[in-house]
Scaffold this motif. Structure first.
Motif, short mmCIF file in Angstrom:
data_model
loop_
_atom_site.label_atom_id
_atom_site.label_comp_id
_atom_site.label_asym_id
_atom_site.label_seq_id
_atom_site.Cartn_x
_atom_site.Cartn_y
_atom_site.Cartn_z
N HIS A 1 -2.15 -2.27 -6.86
CA HIS A 1 -2.78 -1.94 -5.58
C HIS A 1 -4.14 -1.30 -5.88
O HIS A 1 -4.21 -0.11 -6.19
N TYR B 1 -0.19 6.39 -9.91
CA TYR B 1 -1.65 6.33 -9.76
C TYR B 1 -2.30 6.26 -11.14
O TYR B 1 -1.91 6.97 -12.07
N SER C 1 -4.26 6.07 3.04
CA SER C 1 -4.30 5.23 1.85
C SER C 1 -5.68 4.60 1.74
O SER C 1 -6.60 4.92 2.49
N HIS D 1 0.05 8.21 7.22
CA HIS D 1 -0.15 8.12 5.77
C HIS D 1 -1.57 7.64 5.49
O HIS D 1 -1.98 6.59 5.96
N LEU E 1 -7.12 0.66 -5.27
CA LEU E 1 -7.70 1.59 -4.30
C LEU E 1 -9.21 1.40 -4.24
O LEU E 1 -9.80 1.22 -3.18
N VAL F 1 0.81 -1.22 0.00
CA VAL F 1 0.00 0.00 0.00
C VAL F 1 0.84 1.27 0.00
O VAL F 1 0.36 2.34 -0.39
N VAL F 2 2.11 1.16 0.43
CA VAL F 2 2.98 2.34 0.45
C VAL F 2 4.41 1.87 0.65
O VAL F 2 4.66 0.84 1.28
#
Length: 253
Positions: free
Chosen positions: A207, A145, A30, A28, A209, A16-17
């Protein structure tokens, strides 16, 4: 609302990061499979992955304060302790022991391969598994993204990416070949540098979102030397920005 995608893949691990982005006293924000997350590190270096919602009045915890031992909610100052998420202090009633029901919803998380990985439900593998074993020889690349679903991106990578690179339609310094799927949203490939005729293994992890938004995380199986790292990161960034543009344009059509 939990979608079909969310229900199907909640037991799977997702990056995720990047670990380096979860600094001390930082929170953070997310998202994973439509679930908002607050990712933070305590002063002992332990990472937490929590639902981004205070159990008291629903305020986002990501706008709160990381005290090093707890998150302090911005609304009423309630504090929730690292790891378990249990409320440890209610400022309006400092002498009262908070009820056990005042606890943040927490998720399993682990640091591996330079990323913080999260899964929303138990099940499946005990921890993220890739074919890469030595974290010290890896370099994480810049995440990108995209406004496209993870399944759409995965299918394009598997079916169209290699032919596009061979046809030089991407016109970049780095091209991808021998692409194969490792996990549901993980693909592995050879990244060929068209300038020095060298290739290295690259792992691409998607990932999701939301159902229609995805972050592309990637890493290469080499520790890129510091003196050339910035330029190499720029090359890979141009590759993935172009891939994003191709996928999003095709997705709109």
């Amino acid at each position: 609302m939990t979608t079909t995608l969310g229900r199907s893949f909640r037991p799977e691990w997702f990056p995720v990061v990047r670990s380096e982005e979860v600094g001390p006293r930082h929170i953070h924000r997310s998202q994973l499979l439509n679930q908002e997350l607050a990712i933070w590190r305590d002063d002992d270096g332990r990472v937490n992955a929590w639902e981004n919602r205070c159990p008291h009045r629903g305020t986002r915890l990501s706008v709160g304060v990381n005290t090093g031992k707890a998150i302090k909610c911005q609304y009423h100052g309630w504090r929730f302790a690292s790891q378990g998420g249990q409320c440890s202090l209610i400022p309006a009633h400092p002498d009262m022991k908070p009820s056990a029901r005042y606890c943040v919803n927490t998720f399993e998380c682990i640091e591996k391969y330079g990323y913080v990985w999260v899964r929303l439900e138990k099940g499946g593998d005990k921890e993220p598994l890739l074919t890469l074993s030595d974290d010290s020889s890896l370099t994480t690349l810049r995440s990108i993204y995209t406004m496209a679903s993870a399944t759409r991106i995965r299918d394009w990578l598997m079916s169209d990416c290699e032919s596009a690179c061979k046809a030089e339609s991407l016109s970049l310094e780095i091209s991808l070949s021998q692409i194969h799927q490792r996990h549901s949203f993980c693909v592995e490939a050879l990244a060929f540098n068209n300038q020095d005729n060298e290739s290295i293994t690259i792992v691409i992890y998607l990932h999701p979102l939301t159902d229609e938004e995805t972050v592309i995380h990637s890493l290469v199986n080499v520790d890129i030397p510091h003196e050339i790292r910035l330029e190499e990161l720029r090359r890979y960034n141009r590759l993935f920005r172009t891939i994003r543009n191709v996928i999003e344009t095709d997705h709109v059509r």
